[in-house]
Design a protein around this motif. Structure first.
Motif, short mmCIF file in Angstrom:
data_model
loop_
_atom_site.label_atom_id
_atom_site.label_comp_id
_atom_site.label_asym_id
_atom_site.label_seq_id
_atom_site.Cartn_x
_atom_site.Cartn_y
_atom_site.Cartn_z
N MET A 97 0.83 -1.21 0.00
CA MET A 97 0.00 0.00 0.00
C MET A 97 0.86 1.26 0.00
O MET A 97 0.59 2.21 -0.72
CB MET A 97 -0.94 0.02 1.21
CG MET A 97 -2.08 -0.96 1.11
SD MET A 97 -3.19 -0.83 2.52
CE MET A 97 -4.17 0.58 1.99
N VAL A 98 1.91 1.26 0.82
CA VAL A 98 2.80 2.41 0.89
C VAL A 98 3.46 2.63 -0.47
O VAL A 98 3.48 3.76 -0.99
CB VAL A 98 3.86 2.24 2.00
CG1 VAL A 98 4.92 3.33 1.93
CG2 VAL A 98 3.20 2.22 3.38
N GLN A 99 3.94 1.56 -1.08
CA GLN A 99 4.59 1.68 -2.38
C GLN A 99 3.61 2.18 -3.45
O GLN A 99 3.94 3.06 -4.24
CB GLN A 99 5.17 0.33 -2.81
CG GLN A 99 5.88 0.38 -4.14
CD GLN A 99 6.50 -0.95 -4.51
OE1 GLN A 99 6.10 -2.00 -4.02
NE2 GLN A 99 7.50 -0.91 -5.36
N GLY A 100 2.42 1.61 -3.46
CA GLY A 100 1.41 2.02 -4.44
C GLY A 100 1.04 3.49 -4.32
O GLY A 100 0.95 4.20 -5.33
N MET A 101 0.85 3.95 -3.10
CA MET A 101 0.47 5.35 -2.91
C MET A 101 1.64 6.28 -3.23
O MET A 101 1.43 7.36 -3.79
CB MET A 101 -0.04 5.58 -1.49
CG MET A 101 -1.36 4.88 -1.19
SD MET A 101 -2.66 5.06 -2.45
CE MET A 101 -3.00 6.79 -2.37
N ALA A 102 2.85 5.87 -2.92
CA ALA A 102 4.01 6.68 -3.27
C ALA A 102 4.08 6.87 -4.78
O ALA A 102 4.31 7.99 -5.27
CB ALA A 102 5.30 6.03 -2.76
N GLN A 103 3.82 5.81 -5.52
CA GLN A 103 3.85 5.89 -6.99
C GLN A 103 2.71 6.75 -7.52
O GLN A 103 2.89 7.55 -8.44
CB GLN A 103 3.79 4.49 -7.59
CG GLN A 103 5.04 3.69 -7.33
CD GLN A 103 4.91 2.22 -7.70
OE1 GLN A 103 3.81 1.70 -7.87
NE2 GLN A 103 6.05 1.55 -7.81
N GLU A 104 1.53 6.58 -6.93
CA GLU A 104 0.38 7.37 -7.40
C GLU A 104 0.57 8.86 -7.16
O GLU A 104 0.26 9.68 -8.03
CB GLU A 104 -0.91 6.88 -6.72
CG GLU A 104 -1.36 5.54 -7.26
CD GLU A 104 -2.75 5.18 -6.83
OE1 GLU A 104 -3.63 6.06 -6.85
OE2 GLU A 104 -2.96 4.01 -6.48
N TYR A 105 1.06 9.22 -6.00
CA TYR A 105 1.25 10.64 -5.72
C TYR A 105 2.40 11.23 -6.52
O TYR A 105 2.36 12.40 -6.89
CB TYR A 105 1.41 10.89 -4.21
CG TYR A 105 0.07 10.90 -3.52
CD1 TYR A 105 -0.67 12.08 -3.42
CD2 TYR A 105 -0.49 9.74 -3.01
CE1 TYR A 105 -1.92 12.10 -2.83
CE2 TYR A 105 -1.75 9.75 -2.42
CZ TYR A 105 -2.45 10.93 -2.33
OH TYR A 105 -3.70 10.95 -1.75
N LYS A 106 3.41 10.43 -6.83
CA LYS A 106 4.50 10.90 -7.70
C LYS A 106 3.95 11.17 -9.10
O LYS A 106 4.27 12.18 -9.72
CB LYS A 106 5.63 9.87 -7.74
CG LYS A 106 6.88 10.33 -8.45
CD LYS A 106 7.52 11.54 -7.81
CE LYS A 106 8.36 11.19 -6.62
NZ LYS A 106 9.08 12.32 -6.03
N ALA A 107 3.09 10.28 -9.58
CA ALA A 107 2.47 10.46 -10.89
C ALA A 107 1.57 11.69 -10.90
O ALA A 107 1.57 12.46 -11.87
CB ALA A 107 1.67 9.22 -11.29
N LEU A 108 0.82 11.89 -9.84
CA LEU A 108 -0.03 13.08 -9.75
C LEU A 108 0.81 14.35 -9.77
O LEU A 108 0.47 15.32 -10.46
CB LEU A 108 -0.85 13.06 -8.46
CG LEU A 108 -2.17 12.32 -8.47
CD1 LEU A 108 -2.73 12.26 -7.06
CD2 LEU A 108 -3.15 12.97 -9.41
N ALA A 109 1.90 14.34 -9.04
CA ALA A 109 2.76 15.53 -8.96
C ALA A 109 3.34 15.88 -10.32
O ALA A 109 3.58 17.05 -10.62
CB ALA A 109 3.88 15.30 -7.95
#
Length: 119
Positions: A97-109
C-alpha cells in the motif's frame, strides 16, 4: 489509479494552499512514503512498524490516502496491543500500500492534468 484518493480532501488542500503548491506537496508526500517504504523493507522490528505507521497515518489522511491512513491506524493499533503475529502477517500488504500510494502521488505531482481531473 489502483487505490482511491479522496477527491474532497485534495480539493480542500488545493483551496488552502493553492493548486500550484499541491503538486509540490504531492512530491514531498511521495518522497516521504518512499523513505518509509525503505525502512519497512529493512526487516523492521514490530515497534519500528508501529512508529512508521503512526507517522504515515496523519499525513496519509491529510493527502486523501484514506485507505492507507486506515491501514496505518490498524497497524499502529495492533502493535500497541502486542499483536506481533498479526503485524508480521500484514506487513507485506502494508508495504504494498505504501509503495502504491508513493507511486500514485508521484504520478499526480508530475501531471497537472491528473490533478485537474481530481479538482
Amino acid at each position: 489509479m489502483a487505490t482511491a484518493i479522496n477527491a474532497e480532501t485534495i480539493k480542500r488542500l488545493a483551496d488552502e494552499v493553492g493548486q500550484e503548491t499541491v503538486s509540490l506537496l504531492f512530491n514531498v508526500f511521495s518522497d516521504e512514503l518512499h523513505q518509509y517504504l525503505h525502512q519497512l523493507s529493512d526487516q523492521p522490528s514490530v515497534n519500528q512498524v508501529g512508529e512508521i505507521s503512526h507517522a504515515i497515518k496523519s499525513s496519509a489522511a491529510s493527502f486523501g490516502a484514506d485507505e492507507l491512513a486506515a491501514m496505518a491506524q490498524e497497524c499502529e493499533s495492533r502493535v500497541k496491543q502486542g499483536q506481533d503475529e498479526w503485524m508480521n502477517d500484514h506487513l507485506p500488504e502494508f508495504r504494498q500500500m505504501v509503495q502504491g500510494m508513493a507511486q500514485e502521488y508521484k504520478a499526480l505531482a508530475a501531471d497537472d492534468q491528473l490533478i485537474d481531473r481530481i479538482l
